[in-house]
Scaffold this active site. Structure first.
Site, PDB file in Angstrom:
ATOM      1  N   LYS A   1       1.245   7.113   7.258  1.00  0.00           N
ATOM      2  CA  LYS A   1       0.443   7.821   8.265  1.00  0.00           C
ATOM      3  C   LYS A   1       0.234   9.262   7.826  1.00  0.00           C
ATOM      4  O   LYS A   1       1.194   9.991   7.592  1.00  0.00           O
ATOM      5  CB  LYS A   1       1.202   7.789   9.598  1.00  0.00           C
ATOM      6  CG  LYS A   1       0.470   8.446  10.748  1.00  0.00           C
ATOM      7  CD  LYS A   1       1.252   8.310  12.045  1.00  0.00           C
ATOM      8  CE  LYS A   1       2.263   9.429  12.196  1.00  0.00           C
ATOM      9  NZ  LYS A   1       3.027   9.400  13.455  1.00  0.00           N
TER      10      LYS A   1
ATOM     11  N   HIS B   1      11.055  12.651  19.471  1.00  0.00           N
ATOM     12  CA  HIS B   1      11.204  11.195  19.455  1.00  0.00           C
ATOM     13  C   HIS B   1      12.194  10.809  18.355  1.00  0.00           C
ATOM     14  O   HIS B   1      12.487  11.615  17.469  1.00  0.00           O
ATOM     15  CB  HIS B   1       9.850  10.529  19.156  1.00  0.00           C
ATOM     16  CG  HIS B   1       9.332  10.866  17.794  1.00  0.00           C
ATOM     17  ND1 HIS B   1       8.731  12.077  17.504  1.00  0.00           N
ATOM     18  CD2 HIS B   1       9.374  10.203  16.608  1.00  0.00           C
ATOM     19  CE1 HIS B   1       8.416  12.124  16.229  1.00  0.00           C
ATOM     20  NE2 HIS B   1       8.803  10.995  15.649  1.00  0.00           N
TER      21      HIS B   1
ATOM     22  N   ASP C   1      12.470   7.663  15.406  1.00  0.00           N
ATOM     23  CA  ASP C   1      11.562   6.680  14.814  1.00  0.00           C
ATOM     24  C   ASP C   1      12.139   5.276  15.030  1.00  0.00           C
ATOM     25  O   ASP C   1      13.335   5.059  14.874  1.00  0.00           O
ATOM     26  CB  ASP C   1      11.372   6.968  13.322  1.00  0.00           C
ATOM     27  CG  ASP C   1      10.620   8.277  13.098  1.00  0.00           C
ATOM     28  OD1 ASP C   1       9.900   8.717  14.012  1.00  0.00           O
ATOM     29  OD2 ASP C   1      10.764   8.860  12.005  1.00  0.00           O
TER      30      ASP C   1
ATOM     31  N   HIS D   1      13.525  14.179  16.581  1.00  0.00           N
ATOM     32  CA  HIS D   1      12.842  15.228  15.844  1.00  0.00           C
ATOM     33  C   HIS D   1      11.477  15.480  16.476  1.00  0.00           C
ATOM     34  O   HIS D   1      11.006  14.665  17.281  1.00  0.00           O
ATOM     35  CB  HIS D   1      12.718  14.862  14.359  1.00  0.00           C
ATOM     36  CG  HIS D   1      12.114  13.515  14.105  1.00  0.00           C
ATOM     37  ND1 HIS D   1      12.825  12.340  14.256  1.00  0.00           N
ATOM     38  CD2 HIS D   1      10.867  13.138  13.726  1.00  0.00           C
ATOM     39  CE1 HIS D   1      12.057  11.314  13.968  1.00  0.00           C
ATOM     40  NE2 HIS D   1      10.846  11.768  13.651  1.00  0.00           N
TER      41      HIS D   1
HETATM   42  C1  OGA Z   1       6.466  10.706  12.773  1.00  0.00           C
HETATM   43  C2  OGA Z   1       6.990  12.053  12.446  1.00  0.00           C
HETATM   44  C3  OGA Z   1       6.706  14.120  11.274  1.00  0.00           C
HETATM   45  C4  OGA Z   1       5.657  14.889  10.592  1.00  0.00           C
HETATM   46  O1  OGA Z   1       5.302  10.451  12.445  1.00  0.00           O
HETATM   47  O2  OGA Z   1       7.196   9.906  13.342  1.00  0.00           O
HETATM   48  O3  OGA Z   1       8.065  12.369  12.866  1.00  0.00           O
HETATM   49  O4  OGA Z   1       6.020  15.877   9.985  1.00  0.00           O
HETATM   50  N1  OGA Z   1       6.238  12.856  11.689  1.00  0.00           N
HETATM   51  O5  OGA Z   1       4.478  14.536  10.670  1.00  0.00           O
HETATM   52 NI    NI Z   2       9.095  10.637  13.540  1.00  0.00          NI
END
Ligand code: OGA
Ligand code: NI
Length: 286
Positions: free
Chosen positions: A108, A127, A129, A184
Site C-alpha cells: 500500500k 491502530h 495491524d 501506531h
Molecule cells: C498502515 C500503517 C504507516 C505509514 O498502513 O497500517 O501503519 O507510515 N502505515 O504509512
Molecule cells: Ni499500521
C-alpha cells in the site's frame, strides 16, 4: 542484518528478540535490498504522486514488482528469525500462514500531505495491524510515524534505506502473546509530503490462527488459553469495522465466536449474525 552472518549473531538476535517482546517494532539496515532499487522506487513513487496526486493507481514500472518480491523474501527470512527467537521450529510461521492457497502479500502506497495546522488532523489514526508481519519503507526526510510505548507516543524517525518492521495481531496470537502487535499512528506534519510504502505479509484467508501448541504447553495455567482459534478471514471481517479500536475486544469477539461454533448449529447462526451485522461483543453478550 549483516551481523547475523558473523560473530555478532547472538547479540543481534537478542536485539531482535527484545524489539519483538517490548516494542513490536524494529528498524532494519543492511537488509540486502539494494539502495539503488530503493532509491528508484522512492523516486518513481514520488514522481507518480506529484503528477497524479488524486489518483489511486500505481506507476506501472517493473521496479515496484521487483521491490515487492524482495520484500516478500525478506519477510519470510524474518519469520524464521522470529521462529528461532521464540522457540518454534524453522518454517513454523510460514506454514501457519499458508492455509490452502499460501500467504498473501500486499503493498500500500500512502501519501500524507503537509498541513499548516497538523494538530487539527490525523494522518493515520492509532491502530494495530491485523495481519502477520509488516515491512515499511518510509520517507527518509518527512517524519510522522509514532508507536505507543508505556503510554507514550514515540517517534519512529526516518532513516535512509532502512525498513521498519512491525508485528501484526496474528503473530501475537501465534506466539501466545510473547510478541505483541503495538499501536501506531501517523501524525500530520506542517512541511513536506510524506510518502510510505507499507507491505503486509499476511496469512491466507482460510488459514486457521491459534497459539502454537509448543508455546502454550510451556505456560502456567493462567497463561494457557488467552488467545482464540479462528479463521483469518473472519478476523479481517471484524477488523474492517474495528480497525481503530483496541485489539483486545477483537480477540474477545473471536473467542466468543469460537465458543459459539463449538455449541453447534444454533450458535453457528449467531456467529454468522455477528459477521453480517458486525455486532460487537457486548451486543453478542446481551
Ligand atoms: C498502515 C500503517 C504507516 C505509514 O498502513 O497500517 O501503519 O507510515 N502505515 O504509512
Ligand atoms: Ni499500521
Amino acid at each position: 542484518m549483516e551481523k547475523l552472518n558473523g560473530e555478532e549473531r547472538a547479540p543481534t538476535m537478542e536485539k531482535i528478540k527484545d524489539a519483538c517482546e517490548n516494542w513490536g517494532f524494529f528498524e532494519l539496515v543492511n537488509h540486502g535490498i539494494s539502495h539503488e532499487l530503493m532509491d528508484t522506487v522512492e523516486r518513481l513513487t514520488k514522481e507518480h504522486y506529484n503528477k497524479n496526486p488524486r489518483s489511486r493507481t500505481r506507476s506501472q514500472e517493473g521496479y515496484e514488482k521487483e521491490f515487492a518480491e524482495k520484500l516478500e523474501k525478506l519477510a519470510e527470512q524474518l519469520l524464521d528469525l522470529l521462529c528461532e527467537n521464540v522457540g518454534l521450529e524453522k518454517g513454523y510461521l510460514k506454514k501457519a500462514f499458508y492455509g490452502s492457497k499460501g500467504p498473501t502479500f500486499g503493498t500500500k502506497v500512502s501519501n500524507y500531505p503537509p498541513c499548516p495546522r497538523p494538530e487539527l488532523i490525523k494522518g493515520l489514526r492509532a491502530h494495530t495491524d491485523a495481519g502477520g508481519i509488516i515491512l515499511l519503507f518510509q520517507d527518509n526526510k518527512v517524519s510522522g510515524l509514532q508507536l505507543l510505548k508505556d503510554g507514550e507516543w514515540i517517534d519512529v524517525p526516518p532513516m535512509k534505506h532502512s525498513i521498519v518492521i512491525n508485528i501484526g495481531d496474528q503473530l501475537e496470537v501465534i506466539t501466545n502473546g510473547k510478541y505483541k502487535s503495538v499501536m501506531h499512528r501517523v501524525i500530520a506534519q506542517p512541511d513536506g509530503n510524506r510518502m510510505s510504502i507499507a507491505s503486509f505479509y499476511n496469512p491466507g484467508s482460510d488459514a486457521v490462527m491459534y497459539p502454537a501448541p509448543a508455546l502454550v504447553d510451556k505456560e502456567d495455567d493462567q497463561q494457557k488459553q488467552v488467545y482464540p482459534k479462528f479463521v483469518f478471514e473472519d478476523y479481517m471481517k471484524l477488523y474492517a469495522g474495528l480497525k481503530f479500536q483496541a485489539k483486545e475486544p477483537r480477540f474477545e469477539a473471536m473467542k466468543a465466536m469460537e465458543s459459539a461454533v463449538n455449541l453447534g448449529p444454533i450458535a453457528n447462526n449467531l456467529s454468522s449474525l455477528l459477521q453480517e451485522r458486525r455486532l460487537c461483543l457486548c451486543e453478542l453478550r446481551c
